[in-house]
Design a protein around this motif. Sequence first.
Motif, mmCIF file in Angstrom:
data_model
loop_
_atom_site.group_PDB
_atom_site.id
_atom_site.type_symbol
_atom_site.label_atom_id
_atom_site.label_comp_id
_atom_site.label_asym_id
_atom_site.label_seq_id
_atom_site.Cartn_x
_atom_site.Cartn_y
_atom_site.Cartn_z
ATOM 1 N N ALA A 30 0.816 -1.214 0.000
ATOM 2 C CA ALA A 30 0.000 0.000 0.000
ATOM 3 C C ALA A 30 0.849 1.263 0.000
ATOM 4 O O ALA A 30 0.364 2.342 -0.364
ATOM 5 N N LEU A 31 2.111 1.159 0.420
ATOM 6 C CA LEU A 31 3.002 2.312 0.440
ATOM 7 C C LEU A 31 3.895 2.377 -0.790
ATOM 8 O O LEU A 31 4.712 3.298 -0.912
ATOM 9 N N GLY A 32 3.743 1.429 -1.700
ATOM 10 C CA GLY A 32 4.670 1.304 -2.813
ATOM 11 C C GLY A 32 4.242 2.033 -4.068
ATOM 12 O O GLY A 32 3.149 2.595 -4.170
ATOM 13 N N ALA A 33 5.126 1.992 -5.055
ATOM 14 C CA ALA A 33 4.919 2.741 -6.289
ATOM 15 C C ALA A 33 3.732 2.228 -7.098
ATOM 16 O O ALA A 33 2.968 3.015 -7.668
ATOM 17 N N GLU A 34 3.552 0.925 -7.166
ATOM 18 C CA GLU A 34 2.491 0.379 -8.012
ATOM 19 C C GLU A 34 1.116 0.855 -7.552
ATOM 20 O O GLU A 34 0.289 1.316 -8.355
ATOM 21 N N VAL A 35 0.870 0.769 -6.245
ATOM 22 C CA VAL A 35 -0.439 1.170 -5.711
ATOM 23 C C VAL A 35 -0.643 2.671 -5.818
ATOM 24 O O VAL A 35 -1.695 3.155 -6.261
ATOM 25 N N ASN A 36 0.356 3.438 -5.438
ATOM 26 C CA ASN A 36 0.162 4.880 -5.367
ATOM 27 C C ASN A 36 0.188 5.558 -6.729
ATOM 28 O O ASN A 36 -0.529 6.538 -6.950
ATOM 29 N N ASN A 37 0.983 5.036 -7.663
ATOM 30 C CA ASN A 37 0.874 5.550 -9.023
ATOM 31 C C ASN A 37 -0.469 5.180 -9.644
ATOM 32 O O ASN A 37 -1.011 5.920 -10.463
ATOM 33 N N ALA A 38 -1.009 4.035 -9.228
ATOM 34 C CA ALA A 38 -2.362 3.684 -9.688
ATOM 35 C C ALA A 38 -3.376 4.709 -9.201
ATOM 36 O O ALA A 38 -4.314 5.068 -9.929
ATOM 37 N N ALA A 39 -3.189 5.203 -7.966
ATOM 38 C CA ALA A 39 -4.105 6.228 -7.441
ATOM 39 C C ALA A 39 -4.033 7.502 -8.285
ATOM 40 O O ALA A 39 -5.064 8.125 -8.585
ATOM 41 N N SER A 40 -2.822 7.895 -8.679
ATOM 42 C CA SER A 40 -2.673 9.072 -9.542
ATOM 43 C C SER A 40 -3.325 8.836 -10.901
ATOM 44 O O SER A 40 -3.999 9.715 -11.459
ATOM 45 N N ARG A 41 -3.149 7.639 -11.418
ATOM 46 C CA ARG A 41 -3.678 7.323 -12.752
ATOM 47 C C ARG A 41 -5.207 7.290 -12.734
ATOM 48 O O ARG A 41 -5.859 7.811 -13.662
ATOM 49 N N VAL A 42 -5.769 6.693 -11.699
ATOM 50 C CA VAL A 42 -7.230 6.657 -11.580
ATOM 51 C C VAL A 42 -7.790 8.066 -11.416
ATOM 52 O O VAL A 42 -8.850 8.391 -11.964
ATOM 53 N N TYR A 43 -7.062 8.919 -10.670
ATOM 54 C CA TYR A 43 -7.509 10.313 -10.525
ATOM 55 C C TYR A 43 -7.618 10.973 -11.903
ATOM 56 O O TYR A 43 -8.589 11.688 -12.184
ATOM 57 N N ALA A 44 -6.633 10.724 -12.767
ATOM 58 C CA ALA A 44 -6.662 11.307 -14.099
ATOM 59 C C ALA A 44 -7.894 10.859 -14.877
ATOM 60 O O ALA A 44 -8.566 11.670 -15.532
ATOM 61 N N VAL A 45 -8.217 9.570 -14.792
ATOM 62 C CA VAL A 45 -9.363 9.045 -15.541
ATOM 63 C C VAL A 45 -10.677 9.514 -14.928
ATOM 64 O O VAL A 45 -11.589 9.940 -15.647
ATOM 65 N N GLU A 46 -10.792 9.427 -13.603
ATOM 66 C CA GLU A 46 -12.033 9.862 -12.949
ATOM 67 C C GLU A 46 -12.286 11.347 -13.167
ATOM 68 O O GLU A 46 -13.412 11.768 -13.428
ATOM 69 N N GLY A 47 -11.235 12.154 -13.034
ATOM 70 C CA GLY A 47 -11.389 13.596 -13.168
ATOM 71 C C GLY A 47 -11.302 14.085 -14.588
ATOM 72 O O GLY A 47 -11.515 15.275 -14.838
ATOM 73 N N SER A 48 -10.978 13.195 -15.523
ATOM 74 C CA SER A 48 -10.762 13.585 -16.918
ATOM 75 C C SER A 48 -9.830 14.795 -16.975
ATOM 76 O O SER A 48 -10.132 15.817 -17.604
ATOM 77 N N CYS A 49 -8.704 14.684 -16.286
ATOM 78 C CA CYS A 49 -7.776 15.804 -16.195
ATOM 79 C C CYS A 49 -6.345 15.297 -16.354
ATOM 80 O O CYS A 49 -6.083 14.099 -16.271
ATOM 81 N N PHE A 50 -5.421 16.214 -16.600
ATOM 82 C CA PHE A 50 -4.010 15.865 -16.584
ATOM 83 C C PHE A 50 -3.546 15.796 -15.135
ATOM 84 O O PHE A 50 -3.910 16.649 -14.314
ATOM 85 N N VAL A 51 -2.752 14.793 -14.813
ATOM 86 C CA VAL A 51 -2.213 14.635 -13.461
ATOM 87 C C VAL A 51 -0.690 14.675 -13.531
ATOM 88 O O VAL A 51 -0.065 13.844 -14.200
ATOM 89 N N LEU A 52 -0.128 15.652 -12.852
ATOM 90 C CA LEU A 52 1.318 15.764 -12.697
ATOM 91 C C LEU A 52 1.646 15.180 -11.331
ATOM 92 O O LEU A 52 1.172 15.689 -10.313
ATOM 93 N N ALA A 53 2.449 14.117 -11.322
ATOM 94 C CA ALA A 53 2.698 13.375 -10.085
ATOM 95 C C ALA A 53 4.189 13.405 -9.731
ATOM 96 O O ALA A 53 4.908 12.429 -9.977
ATOM 97 N N PRO A 54 4.666 14.512 -9.149
ATOM 98 C CA PRO A 54 6.061 14.557 -8.719
ATOM 99 C C PRO A 54 6.310 13.600 -7.560
ATOM 100 O O PRO A 54 5.409 13.303 -6.777
ATOM 101 N N CYS A 55 7.538 13.119 -7.467
ATOM 102 C CA CYS A 55 7.886 12.118 -6.457
ATOM 103 C C CYS A 55 9.348 12.325 -6.071
ATOM 104 O O CYS A 55 10.217 12.413 -6.941
ATOM 105 N N ALA A 56 9.621 12.406 -4.777
ATOM 106 C CA ALA A 56 10.991 12.591 -4.314
ATOM 107 C C ALA A 56 11.760 11.279 -4.367
ATOM 108 O O ALA A 56 11.179 10.192 -4.496
ATOM 109 N N THR A 57 13.063 11.378 -4.266
ATOM 110 C CA THR A 57 13.902 10.211 -4.066
ATOM 111 C C THR A 57 14.553 10.300 -2.689
ATOM 112 O O THR A 57 14.615 11.368 -2.081
#
Length: 340
Positions: A203-230
């Motif tokens: 639940a804390l990993g990249a696959e799940v959380n990038n999926a959340a960003s991707r679903v936001y883009a589809v649900e909101g019909s918007c562009f999603v910019l998802a910056p991520c630190a290292t």
Amino acid sequence: MGIEHPKYKVAVVQAAPAWLDLDGSVDKCIALIEEAAAAGARLIAFPEVFIPGYPWHIWMDSPAWCIGRGFTQRYFDNSLSYGSAQAERIAAAVAEAGLTAVLGLSERDGGSLYIAQWLIGPGGETIARRRKLRPTHAERTVYGEGDGSDLAVHDVAGLGRVGALCCWEHLQPLSKYAMYAQNEQVHVASWPSFSLYDPFAPALGAEVNNAASRVYAVEGSCFVLAPCATVSTAMIDELCDRPDKHALLHAGGGFAAIYGPDGSLVAPQLAPDQEGLLIAEIDLAAIGVAKNAADPAGHYSRPDVTRLLFNKTPARRVEHFALPVDGSAADEPAVTIATA
């Protein structure tokens, strides 16, 4: 003549912060702003609390350990206050670059800290300041809360309607719906890093959380910019003071992304340990095509079945009042609430 749809370049940050170093973090922010402007970007998006970095120490050991090691005090002292010399430097750099920035910061306000995002316009002006509504899990030992006024979308000249949320706010269906309903076109989804408790906490990993960003883009019909630190090796050296702690946090963890309103990746991703900017041109005309298929806050909704109650009133922690001084009768109102 039909509607004119903005088309422009955006920059998304994937980088390690100057951890627990306010001035160093400001220097790094300014360098990235200058790099984005040189690449022709008109909007740059930063990770969650990039200044002064995410408080990984709260996940590594007890609160007593965090205090004893000095992390608690250092984090407070190196968080950013609006109106400070450091904040003025950032605003001036944004104005010099002539772009719009969405900065992730730990906001220091009095004796409290907040997970914040600062929208700065191309003249260095403040478009908006927002706070994460509810810090996640261990974050509540560090940060306070935002309120309904922090769920807002803003008209930005030449860029469209821009909004922002942090991290697991993207798992809050009602908060997301409040944003979609404001006709958001470009969304900044700010994340810290995806290397905590890897691989035993998906639940804390990249696959799940990038999926959340991707679903936001589809649900909101918007562009999603998802910056991520290292996470840098220097941070690991400071945080992992016992061998077993190296299993809790790893160097790397960068998975920045840019998604289109159909959920497609619109920019190549960097390696998880690589620092840099994702640059892409976005065309807001794509939003109309996506919403034609499904607009969950518009023609695809059923408000007769389900609808959202949304309180946008800013929280007031103190109400100022005055007792009557004109000798009025005891049965008259005892206080007058001041609105200022």
